[in-house]
Design a protein around this motif. Structure first.
Motif, short mmCIF file in Angstrom:
data_model
loop_
_atom_site.label_atom_id
_atom_site.label_comp_id
_atom_site.label_asym_id
_atom_site.label_seq_id
_atom_site.Cartn_x
_atom_site.Cartn_y
_atom_site.Cartn_z
N GLN A 252 -50.12 -65.46 -87.29
CA GLN A 252 -49.53 -64.35 -86.22
C GLN A 252 -48.45 -64.70 -86.33
O GLN A 252 -47.24 -65.38 -86.68
CB GLN A 252 -49.98 -65.55 -85.13
CG GLN A 252 -49.58 -64.79 -83.87
CD GLN A 252 -49.93 -66.18 -82.41
OE1 GLN A 252 -49.72 -67.18 -83.05
NE2 GLN A 252 -50.43 -65.28 -81.70
N THR A 253 -48.12 -63.75 -85.49
CA THR A 253 -46.57 -62.84 -85.54
C THR A 253 -46.45 -62.52 -84.45
O THR A 253 -47.61 -61.91 -82.98
CB THR A 253 -45.78 -62.34 -85.98
OG1 THR A 253 -46.66 -60.81 -86.27
CG2 THR A 253 -46.02 -62.39 -87.72
N SER A 254 -44.67 -61.91 -83.05
CA SER A 254 -45.14 -61.27 -82.42
C SER A 254 -45.54 -60.19 -82.15
O SER A 254 -45.96 -59.51 -81.35
CB SER A 254 -43.56 -61.11 -81.91
OG SER A 254 -42.69 -60.53 -82.82
N ARG A 255 -46.45 -59.18 -83.08
CA ARG A 255 -46.54 -57.82 -83.93
C ARG A 255 -48.22 -57.49 -83.25
O ARG A 255 -48.40 -56.36 -83.87
CB ARG A 255 -45.58 -57.24 -85.02
CG ARG A 255 -44.18 -57.47 -84.41
CD ARG A 255 -43.59 -56.51 -86.40
NE ARG A 255 -42.19 -56.77 -85.82
CZ ARG A 255 -41.77 -56.23 -87.57
NH1 ARG A 255 -42.38 -55.97 -88.31
NH2 ARG A 255 -40.46 -55.91 -87.24
N ASN A 256 -48.86 -59.25 -83.94
CA ASN A 256 -50.06 -58.80 -84.84
C ASN A 256 -51.37 -59.85 -83.81
O ASN A 256 -52.47 -59.91 -83.89
CB ASN A 256 -51.14 -59.16 -85.58
CG ASN A 256 -49.94 -60.96 -86.39
OD1 ASN A 256 -50.19 -61.26 -85.24
ND2 ASN A 256 -50.37 -61.05 -87.52
N THR A 257 -50.48 -60.36 -82.43
CA THR A 257 -51.38 -61.34 -81.93
C THR A 257 -52.49 -60.44 -80.89
O THR A 257 -53.33 -61.00 -81.03
CB THR A 257 -50.30 -62.08 -80.63
OG1 THR A 257 -49.38 -63.00 -80.96
CG2 THR A 257 -51.56 -62.55 -80.00
N ALA A 258 -52.61 -59.36 -80.84
CA ALA A 258 -53.48 -58.68 -79.77
C ALA A 258 -54.51 -58.40 -80.90
O ALA A 258 -56.05 -58.24 -80.48
CB ALA A 258 -52.53 -57.83 -79.51
N THR A 259 -54.56 -58.05 -82.05
CA THR A 259 -55.00 -57.93 -82.79
C THR A 259 -55.46 -59.14 -83.31
O THR A 259 -56.81 -58.82 -83.10
CB THR A 259 -54.61 -56.87 -84.34
OG1 THR A 259 -54.07 -56.09 -84.19
CG2 THR A 259 -55.97 -56.46 -85.32
N ILE A 260 -55.19 -60.31 -84.06
CA ILE A 260 -56.16 -61.91 -84.40
C ILE A 260 -56.60 -62.04 -82.86
O ILE A 260 -57.52 -62.94 -83.74
CB ILE A 260 -54.90 -62.23 -84.83
CG1 ILE A 260 -53.80 -63.01 -84.53
CG2 ILE A 260 -55.23 -61.09 -85.96
CD1 ILE A 260 -53.00 -63.94 -84.75
N THR A 261 -56.39 -61.67 -81.90
CA THR A 261 -57.32 -62.14 -80.28
C THR A 261 -58.39 -61.65 -80.42
O THR A 261 -59.16 -61.99 -79.20
CB THR A 261 -56.29 -63.26 -79.78
OG1 THR A 261 -55.01 -62.03 -79.46
CG2 THR A 261 -55.20 -64.31 -80.78
N ASP A 262 -59.29 -60.35 -81.31
CA ASP A 262 -59.71 -58.86 -80.27
C ASP A 262 -60.64 -60.16 -80.80
O ASP A 262 -61.17 -59.73 -82.32
CB ASP A 262 -59.44 -57.80 -80.92
CG ASP A 262 -59.86 -57.13 -80.22
OD1 ASP A 262 -60.97 -56.97 -80.06
OD2 ASP A 262 -59.37 -55.97 -80.37
N SER A 263 -61.69 -59.87 -80.00
CA SER A 263 -63.24 -60.32 -81.16
C SER A 263 -63.87 -59.47 -81.46
O SER A 263 -64.02 -59.58 -82.34
CB SER A 263 -64.24 -60.28 -78.59
OG SER A 263 -65.02 -60.77 -79.56
N SER A 264 -63.66 -57.76 -81.46
CA SER A 264 -64.65 -56.88 -82.09
C SER A 264 -63.39 -57.30 -83.63
O SER A 264 -64.61 -56.94 -84.86
CB SER A 264 -63.92 -55.97 -81.52
OG SER A 264 -62.55 -55.17 -81.28
#
Length: 460
Positions: A251-263
Motif C-alpha cells: 500500500q502506498t499513497s498512490r494505490n490505496t483507492a484501487t486495492i480497497t476497491d471491491s470490484s
C-alpha cells in the motif's frame, strides 16, 4: 515405544485426511476438523480448530479458502498442503514448538523469511530490498541448514523472498529436498511460464504470491511496461494447471483507492487468487520517499476495507500492519518470525535492516536467544494499542533505540537513514496515525483488546 505409537496414530490420521480431501462439502470439512483436533497438545490449537468448525457450520465466507484447496487445486499440491502445512506445521509442529519452549525457555517463531538471492531484473521505485547488493546470494547448503534448523524447532512453513527467488537456479532442488515443508514464495511473476508451472505441479509444496501495485497502469508504472499483463498470464497458467497462488500488494499513497476497491478484489477472485498479502510502504531500501507512505487516513481505510472483505469475499486476507489485534502485536525479533537476508544476516524483520548475527557464524537457536532479539520481544509487550504494533512506523523511538543496541550493524549502505535523517518525520507520522488509531482501539476493542493481547502473550 510411546513415540512410535504417536507417529503411527498421526500417520493414520493423515491418511484419513487425504482420503477425505476430494470432498469439499461442509459436512466433510467438519469431519476433518474432528480428526485434526486429535493431533495438537496445546489447548489453544484445539480451541482454534473448534472455532474453525463453527465457521464451517455458519458457512462463513473465509471457509471458501480451505474449500477451494480441496475442490479446485491439483491433487499433488492439495495433498502437500494438507500434509505439510495443516499437519506437519500447524498440528504436529506445534507439539514440537511446545517441547522446544519447555526445553529452551522461549517459544520459537511460526515461520522464517529467507531471501536466497538478491538478483532481480526489475528496478522498482521504493523497493524495500533495493539497496542490498544484487550479487548477494545464499548457497543451497546454507539454505538447507536454515531449513533443517527450522524443522528442529517444529517450523515447517518457510517464506521465500528476495530479490526475485526464481532467479536462484537450484531453488527447486531446495523445494524437493524439503518436501515435508510448505513454501510461500513472493515473486514478481515475470518468470513464470508453462515450464515453471509444470515444475510447481511436480513439487506441490510451493504457493507463489504475485506482487502487484494495483491496476495495469499502477503496476506498469512501478515495475515496467507490460508487467501487469505478464502477471495476469502467469495467474491464468496457474489456474489452468490447478495450482493455488496469492496476490501481494504494498500500500502506498498512490494505490490505496484501487486495492480497497471491491470490484478490483472481485477481479482477483475471478482470476483464481486464493489469498492477499497486504503491506505498507516503509521508507527503507531504494531512495526512501516519505511521499509514498500511505497517509494515516489511508492506512485506516485499508484496515476497515480488509475487515469488510473478510466478511464478504471468498479469499484469505493477511494485513501485515493492521492485523495487530489478531496476532497480538508486532511479530518481529523471533516472536513470530525473522528474516535471513541473502548475505546471511539475521534481521528482526524484512523491514528492519540491521542485525547482530549471521547464519555463517551462529545458529538460529543462538540468534533467537540473543540480547537483541530478547530486547525486541520485551519491547513488544510495552505497547497496549495493537493497531500500532510496529517499532519502525508506530514507535520509531523504540526502533532507534534497538538500532543503536550493542553489536548491531546496518545490513546495507544507507540502512541507518530511517533512524537518523528521517527520525523527525517518522515521529510525526507516528503521532498523526496515533491520533486515528488510539480512538479506534478504544472504540472498537477496549477491554477486549487488552484481553486478546494477554491471551496472545500466554499462547506464545
Amino acid at each position: 515405544m510411546l513415540q512410535s505409537i504417536k507417529n503411527y496414530t498421526t500417520e493414520k490420521i493423515v491418511s484419513l485426511l487425504l482420503s477425505m480431501a476430494g470432498n469439499a462439502s461442509n459436512e466433510n470439512l467438519v469431519r476433518m476438523t474432528y480428526l485434526m483436533e486429535l493431533i495438537p497438545k496445546k489447548d489453544y490449537y484445539r480451541d482454534r480448530i473448534r472455532w474453525i468448525r463453527q465457521l464451517i457450520r455458519d458457512n462463513h465466507p473465509s471457509i471458501e479458502f480451505p474449500r477451494r484447496i480441496l475442490r479446485d487445486i491439483h491433487p499433488n499440491q492439495r495433498d502437500k498442503w494438507i500434509t505439510n502445512l495443516a499437519v506437519n506445521h500447524l498440528l504436529v509442529g506445534t507439539n514440537k514448538r511446545k517441547a522446544w519452549a519447555e526445553r529452551e525457555g522461549y517459544y520459537p517463531p511460526s515461520t522464517v523469511v529467507i531471501s536466497p538471492t538478491m538478483r532481480c531484473n526489475l528496478d522498482c521505485y521504493g523497493c524495500y530490498a533495493g539497496d542490498y547488493g544484487r550479487s548477494l546470494e545464499l548457497s543451497r547448503d546454507e539454505i538447507d541448514s536454515v531449513l533443517v534448523q527450522m524443522k528442529e524447532m517444529g517450523v515447517y512453513f518457510a517464506v521465500i523472498s528476495g530479490g526475485e527467488p526464481f532467479f536462484k537456479e537450484d531453488i527447486f532442488e531446495v523445494f524437493k529436498r524439503h518436501s515435508d515443508m510448505a513454501f510461500l514464495v513472493f515473486t514478481h511473476g515475470g518468470l513464470i511460464d508453462e515450464q515453471m508451472v509444470a515444475r510447481l505441479v511436480e513439487v506441490g509444496n510451493v504457493m507463489p504470491a504475485f506482487s502487484l501495485e494495483g491496476n495495469e497502469q499502477q503496476t506498469d508504472a512501478r515495475r515496467g511496461p507490460g508487467h501487469f499483463r505478464k502477471v495476469m498470464r502467469a495467474m491464468d497458467l496457474m489456474r489452468e494447471a490447478g495450482l493455488s497462488f496469492c496476490g501481494s500488494f504494498t500500500q502506498t499513497s498512490r494505490n490505496t483507492a484501487t486495492i480497497t476497491d471491491s470490484s478490483f478484489i472481485d477481479m482477483l477472485v475471478a482470476k483464481g487468487c486464493f489469498a492477499l498479502w497486504l503491506f505498507a510502504y516503509v521508507p527503507v531500501g531504494r531512495k526512501p520517499d516519505l511521499a509514498l507512505m500511505p497517509t494515516p487516513e489511508q492506512r485506516d481505510q485499508l484496515r476497515r476495507s480488509t475487515a469488510e472483505f473478510r466478511a464478504s469475499k471468498p479469499m484469505l486476507f493477511v494485513d501485515f500492519w493492521n492485523d495487530g489485534p489478531i496476532i497480538s502485536g508486532c511479530i518481529a525479533g523471533g516472536r513470530k518470525y525473522f528474516h535471513v537476508n541473502a548475505n546471511g544476516d539475521i534481521e528482526p524483520c524484512v523491514f528492519c535492516h540491521f542485525a547482530v548475527d549471521n547464519i555463517r557464524r551462529t545458529t538460529l537457536r543462538e540468534a533467537l536467544n540473543s540480547p537483541l532479539f530478547q530486547r525486541i520481544r520485551a519491547k513488544q509487550d510495552e505497547h497496549d494499542n495493537l493497531l500500532r504494533p510496529c517499532m519502525l512506523i508506530d514507535h520509531p523511538a523504540t526502533g532507534r533505540e534497538l538500532f543503536q543496541a550493542e553489536g548491531a550493524y546496518p545490513t546495507h549502505d544507507g540502512a541507518e537513514e530511517l533512524f537518523t535523517g528521517l527520525a523527525a518525520d517518522m515521529d510525526d507520522y507516528a503521532g498523526r496515525y496515533g491520533a486515528i488509531a488510539d480512538p479506534a482501539w478504544t472504540r472498537e476493542f477496549g477491554a477486549e483488546g487488552r484481553r486478546q493481547k494477554l491471551a496472545g502473550e500466554k499462547k506464545g
